[in-house]
Scaffold this active site. Structure first.
Site, short mmCIF file in Angstrom:
data_model
loop_
_atom_site.label_atom_id
_atom_site.label_comp_id
_atom_site.label_asym_id
_atom_site.label_seq_id
_atom_site.Cartn_x
_atom_site.Cartn_y
_atom_site.Cartn_z
N LYS A 272 0.84 -1.20 0.00
CA LYS A 272 0.00 0.00 0.00
C LYS A 272 0.88 1.25 0.00
CE LYS A 272 -3.30 2.58 2.92
NZ LYS A 272 -4.21 2.55 4.09
N LYS A 284 -10.22 12.60 8.55
CA LYS A 284 -9.80 12.08 9.85
C LYS A 284 -9.76 13.21 10.87
CE LYS A 284 -6.66 8.38 8.35
NZ LYS A 284 -7.39 7.27 8.96
N ASP A 354 -12.24 7.15 3.75
CA ASP A 354 -11.04 6.86 4.54
C ASP A 354 -10.66 5.37 4.46
OD1 ASP A 354 -8.91 7.36 6.16
OD2 ASP A 354 -10.07 7.48 8.03
N GLU A 356 -9.49 3.82 2.02
CA GLU A 356 -8.95 4.00 0.68
C GLU A 356 -7.92 2.95 0.30
OE1 GLU A 356 -7.70 5.34 3.28
OE2 GLU A 356 -5.57 5.03 2.96
N ARG A 358 -7.76 -0.24 0.68
CA ARG A 358 -8.31 -1.44 0.04
C ARG A 358 -8.71 -1.16 -1.41
NH1 ARG A 358 -12.72 -1.90 4.70
NH2 ARG A 358 -11.01 -0.84 5.76
N1 BES Z 1 -4.41 4.22 6.95
C1 BES Z 1 -5.56 3.96 7.72
C2 BES Z 1 -5.34 2.90 8.78
C3 BES Z 1 -4.40 3.27 9.90
C4 BES Z 1 -4.88 3.82 11.07
C5 BES Z 1 -3.05 3.01 9.79
C6 BES Z 1 -4.00 4.14 12.09
C7 BES Z 1 -2.18 3.34 10.80
C8 BES Z 1 -2.64 3.89 11.95
C9 BES Z 1 -6.68 3.47 6.79
O1 BES Z 1 -6.69 4.00 5.53
C10 BES Z 1 -7.96 3.87 7.42
O2 BES Z 1 -8.20 5.03 7.54
N2 BES Z 1 -8.75 2.90 7.84
C11 BES Z 1 -9.99 3.15 8.46
C12 BES Z 1 -11.01 2.24 7.87
C13 BES Z 1 -12.42 2.57 8.24
C14 BES Z 1 -12.85 3.89 7.63
C15 BES Z 1 -13.31 1.45 7.76
C16 BES Z 1 -9.82 2.92 9.95
O3 BES Z 1 -9.06 2.03 10.33
O4 BES Z 1 -10.40 3.66 10.72
ZN ZN Z 2 -4.89 4.63 4.80
MN MN Z 3 -7.72 5.84 5.42
#
Ligand code: BES
Ligand code: ZN
Ligand code: MN
Length: 504
Positions: A272, A284, A354, A356, A358
């Site tokens: 990724k 966020k 968010d 993204e 995947r």
């Molecule tokens: N990049 C984030 C995941 C992440 C969170 C990595 C904290 C490292 C530290 C990912 O893109 C994300 O935002 N995931 C969301 C998914 C949700 C919206 C279903 C998450 O984990 O909150």
């Molecule tokens: Zn991310």
């Molecule tokens: Mn994200």
């Protein structure tokens, strides 16, 4: 970073600091004598227990040409390679803190270490060198030094310049061989950390692709970068959707290492490459958002792993695939509720912009399967906060549709110290990512967030039988205080290299 590793037969060395490793037992039994011979009063009060990674700095009364500093370093029982790695890292950290240029490690007991740990001297040497490079790492390339106090400016040595492995006796050849491998792995890990630590304004998708090109030049493998036009032509709808809010074009980078001789397997490694994840329109919270510069840790690990594998000459074809973009909000950004068509033709309802990672990985997985039909696919991604909730910040989540692959990865985690814990991929979870309007939904609600993300990815491997997804959201960039050196860890490089070595 310019290291020299010198391997010496004898124990007499010129250095700024001489390191003596001890197991707990040796510390009690024969340290006093060994250290008296060096002219230091060794630990008469027993303060130093020789736990793995514990260190104590002592000074010699008269050292002549030799190092005046003697550093005791504990290796615990000396049974696990992790003990040696911890010690080497701690020693290097100390040497860098003291601004010392030449670090010598007394390796005259390497046969004993080999006996204790059941690892060959070559492997131990590799781990020691790798550990020293890892421990010596600092991310200081964005510091100009302009505001440093005068005395700090005078401390010329900022990094270890030379590592001497002394007293190797008749093991010189083995240690030399191991050290060479250790340098390759250590440097590649640190390069991954540099990429991760670089903030969004210093590392765009194009810059990340450039880093892969540089890796290819050093490692002697082919690197191809697809630009936005090519990505559009290929119909990578996931990558394009995430990129919609960006001022910078996406890239899709392919690293292709083909070994000289026979190829035992073709392995696709997908990483990724979100260079900054603001969340997009599903923005966020401000708190901690800056850490999202690390959202390309999977990509960094893949680039570094391919380079290291090439350097080690592993007999595998390894294809690295990096979809890259930032994830930004703007008038042109994708909107929650949008339905997009991925390269596979599968449509996705984007409930949350968010989620993204995947979306871009979906296209990369499709491309990996259709273009290379690899024996194994492994993807690495900082995919979900939910994985950190489940496993914390030092362990990665492992998802796989193949028990053997999962088991091998679990073992690689134990031996490399980059631990993974397997999570389920049961069909029950599919319910959570059903969409009313598209083939699949990109989020699955509050429960089992890391599992629904993995289930989403699984839809894009097109029935491939040996796939593993590693969610490195926790260990790639642990929160402040979570690791000894702040920032990126390079997690995944050692893990995947151990996996690849197991097939070599
Ligand atoms: N990049 C984030 C995941 C992440 C969170 C990595 C904290 C490292 C530290 C990912 O893109 C994300 O935002 N995931 C969301 C998914 C949700 C919206 C279903 C998450 O984990 O909150
Ligand atoms: Zn991310
Ligand atoms: Mn994200």
């Amino acid at each position: 970073m310019n290291y020299t590793v010198t391997v010496k037969e004898g124990g007499l060395v010129k250095a700024d600091i001489l390191v003596q490793f001890f197991t707990k037992k040796e510390m009690k039994r024969d340290a006093a004598k060994a250290l008296a011979a060096l002219g230091v009063v060794a630990n008469p009060e027993g303060d130093f227990k020789a736990a793995a990674g514990e260190i104590a700095l002592l000074y010699r009364q008269a050292s002549g040409d030799e190092a005046s500093r003697v550093l005791l370093a504990g290796i615990g029982e000396g049974k696990e390679v992790a003990d040696y790695r911890k010690a080497a890292e701690a020693v290097a950290r100390k040497a860098v803190d003291l601004h010392l240029g030449v670090l010598a490690i007394d390796c005259s007991r390497i046969d004993d270490w080999s006996k204790h740990s059941k690892h060959k001297p070559e492997e131990l040497a590799s781990i020691l060198v790798e550990g020293v490079l890892y421990g010596a790492y600092r991310f200081d390339r964005l510091k100009s030094g302009k505001l440093d106090k005068e005395e700090k400016k005078e401390q010329k040595t900022k990094a270890i310049e030379e590592l001497v492995l002394a007293g190797c006796g008749n093991r010189v050849d083995a240690v030399e061989k191991g050290a060479g491998k250790g340098v390759i792995v250590g440097l590649c890990q640190n390069r991954a950390r540099d990429l991760v630590n670089l903030p969004g304004n210093h590392l765009s998708a194009e810059a990340l692709a450039d880093a892969a090109i540089e890796a290819g030049k050093r490692g002697g493998f082919e690197v191809t970068v697809f630009d936005k036009a090519k990505i559009t032509e290929l119909g990578m709808g996931g990558l394009l959707a995430v990129n919609k809010g960006s001022q910078q074009p996406p890239t899709f980078t392919i690293l292709d290492y083909k070994p000289k001789g026979k190829t035992k397997k073709t392995v696709a490694l997908v990483g990724k490459g979100v260079t900054f994840d603001s969340g997009g329109i599903s923005l966020k919270p401000a708190q901690g958002m800056e850490e999202m510069k690390s959202d390309m840790s999977g990509a960094a690990a893949v680039i570094a792993t391919v380079e290291a594998a090439a350097g080690l000459g592993l007999p595998l074809r390894i294809v690295g695939l990096i979809p890259a973009t930032d994830n930004m909000p703007s008038g042109s950004a994708q909107m929650p509720g949008d339905v997009i068509t991925t390269m596979s033709g599968i449509t996705v309802e984007v409930g949350n912009t968010d989620a993204e990672g995947r979306l871009i990985l979906a296209d990369a997985l499709t491309y990996a399967k259709t273009e290379y039909d690899p024996d194994v696919i492994v993807d690495l991604a900082t995919l979900t906060g939910a994985c950190i909730v489940a496993l914390g910040s030092s362990v990665a989540g492992l998802f796989s549709n193949d028990d053997d692959l999962a088991e091998t990865l679990f073992k690689a985690g134990q031996s490399s110290g980059e631990k993974v814990w397997r999570m389920p991929l049961w069909d029950e979870y599919d319910e959570l990512i059903k969409s009313d309007v598209a083939d699949v939904h990109n989020t699955g609600g509050r429960g089992a967030g890391s599992v629904t993300a993995a289930k989403f990815l699984q839809k894009f491997i097109d029935g491939h039988k040996r796939w593993a997804h590693i969610d490195i959201a926790g260990p790639a960039f642990p929160a402040k205080g979570g690791s000894k050196t702040p920032g990126a860890t390079g997690f995944g490089v050692r893990l995947v290299l151990d996996l690849l070595k197991s097939w070599s």
